[in-house]
Design an enzyme around this catalytic site. Structure first.
Site, PDB file in Angstrom:
ATOM      1  N   CYS A  39     -55.438 -62.472  25.285  1.00  0.00           N
ATOM      2  CA  CYS A  39     -55.143 -61.103  24.779  1.00  0.00           C
ATOM      3  C   CYS A  39     -54.250 -61.314  23.364  1.00  0.00           C
ATOM      4  CB  CYS A  39     -54.407 -60.334  25.823  1.00  0.00           C
ATOM      5  SG  CYS A  39     -53.311 -59.076  25.303  1.00  0.00           S
ATOM      6  N   THR A  41     -51.289 -59.940  22.841  1.00  0.00           N
ATOM      7  CA  THR A  41     -49.984 -60.403  23.294  1.00  0.00           C
ATOM      8  C   THR A  41     -50.028 -62.057  23.259  1.00  0.00           C
ATOM      9  OG1 THR A  41     -49.698 -58.198  24.205  1.00  0.00           O
ATOM     10  CG2 THR A  41     -48.555 -60.353  25.036  1.00  0.00           C
ATOM     11  N   HIS A  44     -49.469 -63.729  20.114  1.00  0.00           N
ATOM     12  CA  HIS A  44     -48.337 -63.397  19.466  1.00  0.00           C
ATOM     13  C   HIS A  44     -47.210 -64.335  20.210  1.00  0.00           C
ATOM     14  CE1 HIS A  44     -48.875 -60.284  16.805  1.00  0.00           C
ATOM     15  NE2 HIS A  44     -49.565 -59.210  18.121  1.00  0.00           N
ATOM     16  N   CYS A  95     -39.417 -52.202  39.623  1.00  0.00           N
ATOM     17  CA  CYS A  95     -38.315 -52.871  40.571  1.00  0.00           C
ATOM     18  C   CYS A  95     -38.291 -51.742  41.858  1.00  0.00           C
ATOM     19  CB  CYS A  95     -37.042 -52.292  39.959  1.00  0.00           C
ATOM     20  SG  CYS A  95     -36.720 -50.667  39.621  1.00  0.00           S
ATOM     21  N   CYS A 101     -39.024 -45.321  38.376  1.00  0.00           N
ATOM     22  CA  CYS A 101     -40.003 -45.920  39.648  1.00  0.00           C
ATOM     23  C   CYS A 101     -39.872 -44.640  40.846  1.00  0.00           C
ATOM     24  CB  CYS A 101     -39.400 -46.959  40.404  1.00  0.00           C
ATOM     25  SG  CYS A 101     -40.058 -48.346  39.281  1.00  0.00           S
ATOM     26  N   ILE A 178     -58.930 -53.688  22.198  1.00  0.00           N
ATOM     27  CA  ILE A 178     -58.299 -52.182  22.536  1.00  0.00           C
ATOM     28  C   ILE A 178     -59.232 -51.253  21.766  1.00  0.00           C
ATOM     29  CG2 ILE A 178     -56.320 -50.960  22.409  1.00  0.00           C
ATOM     30  CD1 ILE A 178     -55.926 -53.242  24.682  1.00  0.00           C
ATOM     31  N   GLY A 267     -50.996 -49.933  18.235  1.00  0.00           N
ATOM     32  CA  GLY A 267     -51.012 -51.347  17.822  1.00  0.00           C
ATOM     33  C   GLY A 267     -49.443 -51.684  17.937  1.00  0.00           C
TER      34      GLY A 267
HETATM   35 ZN   LIG Z   1     -53.070 -58.134  27.326  1.00  0.00          ZN
HETATM   36 ZN   LIG Z   2     -37.921 -49.412  38.196  1.00  0.00          ZN
END
Ligand SMILES: [Zn+2]
Ligand SMILES: [Zn+2]
Length: 344
Positions: A39, A41, A44, A95, A101, A178, A267
């Site tokens: 990907c 990412t 990068h 978490c 969460c 994407i 982006g």
């Molecule tokens: Zn990705």
């Molecule tokens: Zn959390």
């Protein structure tokens, strides 16, 4: 086993022989990875561009956050997945205790760690993941297609954030995975016309044409507006989805946005963009950011991929063995490829 790892906070990645991950602890699953996508990412992180400094604390770390496989061993207290079942992995480990969460917005958890970023990921034959990050796969969806789920949830979230409505004229800027997904989900939302813009991007625009989006423009050497005019395509859009990560296209996009139009940015931009705010105010336009999708998007995207596997396969430009990973990264960076699947 072989693993593609990041060793130090500097440019570079390396294939290395590492120990097997060991037995799953309580709530964990040992997965055998069959397909893992490269990907933007990952590129990068490999090049070590700004924004991933927090990773330094966990290096060396195995990359890969878009992957599918099957459970080979499960830890204590794990009811699902069962050994042998096929799953795709949601990379965000949350978490479960913070405000976000507890109020059902775990996608916004501020204490999350990313599998394949902050802990070992799927560019290896085996990986330990929390059972709650595994989502069961239907029989009709093979593992390589299933590994597209994570990037496609990002695309679906961009289209949801933009609130694309039936009849809308939509411009997608950035023809990578994407952007390709944004075109697919905008179409599913009923957009009447979808144009995709790239710059020096013939291979990825060809992928879009093969996916059924012939209105692709390459604006190399000219403005987006000139490229659209030259192609005889609309120069006003109800919705624009930016998936290029190039700050200079933001003012260009606003210039093409209709009165009361919505520009959604998904982006990742290394620098700030300069925009004419008074024009934005007077034209009653909105700019929205879009990032990680809520959990509910995952089953919807899996069903979407499974509904037309032949078409979705065009999103994968190449499959390569993990041993070829370093060269595959170079090909992904050259934009000659769209999505490359590594097969650990
Ligand atoms: Zn990705
Ligand atoms: Zn959390």
């Amino acid at each position: 086993m072989l693993a593609l790892r990041k060793f130090a906070p500097e440019p570079g990645i390396r294939l290395d022989e590492v120990d097997e991950p060991g037995k799953p602890g309580p709530g964990e699953v040992l997965l055998s990875v069959s397909a893992a996508g490269i990907c933007g990412t990952d590129l990068h992180i490999a090049d070590w561009t700004a924004g991933y400094e927090a990773m330094a604390a966990t290096m060396p770390v195995t990359l890969g956050h878009e992957f599918a496989g099957h459970a080979v061993q499960v830890g204590a207290g794990v009811a699902a997945p069962t050994v042998g079942s096929r799953v795709v992995v949601r990379p965000s480990v949350v978490c479960g205790r913070c405000e976000d969460c507890r109020s059902g917005r775990s996608q916004d958890c501020t204490h999350r760690t990313g599998i394949g970023i902050g802990r070992d990921g799927g560019f290896a034959a085996r990986v330990l993941v929390p059972a709650e990050n595994c989502i069961a796969l239907p029989d009709g969806l093979d593992d390589a297609l299933a590994a597209l789920t994570e990037p496609m949830t990002v695309s679906a979230e961009a289209v949801d954030t933009a609130e694309v409505k039936p009849g809308d004229t939509v411009l997608v800027i950035g023809p990578g995975t994407i952007g390709q997904g944004a075109a697919l989900f905008a179409q599913a939302a009923g957009a009447a016309r979808i144009v995709v813009a790239g710059r020096d991007d013939p291979a990825r625009l060809a992928t879009l044409a093969a996916l059924g989006f012939p209105d692709g423009i390459d604006s190399a050497g000219m403005s987006l507006r000139s490229a659209l005019e030259r192609a005889g395509l609309p120069t006003s859009y109800d919705v624009i989805i930016e998936a290029a990560g190039v700050p200079a296209v933001v003012p260009e996009a606003l210039d093409l946005l209709a009165l009361r139009g919505v520009l959604t940015i998904c982006g990742i931009h290394a620098k700030p963009a300069s925009i004419d705010l008074t024009r934005l105010v007077r034209r009653h336009q909105q700019i929205r950011g879009s990032y990680r999708a809520p959990l509910a998007t995952w089953p919807r995207v899996i069903a979407f991929l499974a509904a037309d596997p032949q078409r979705m396969r065009r999103l994968i430009s190449e499959q390569a063995p993990l041993s070829d990973a370093v060269a595959a990264f170079a090909r992904a960076k050259s934009r000659a490829a769209s999505k490359i699947m590594l097969l650990p």
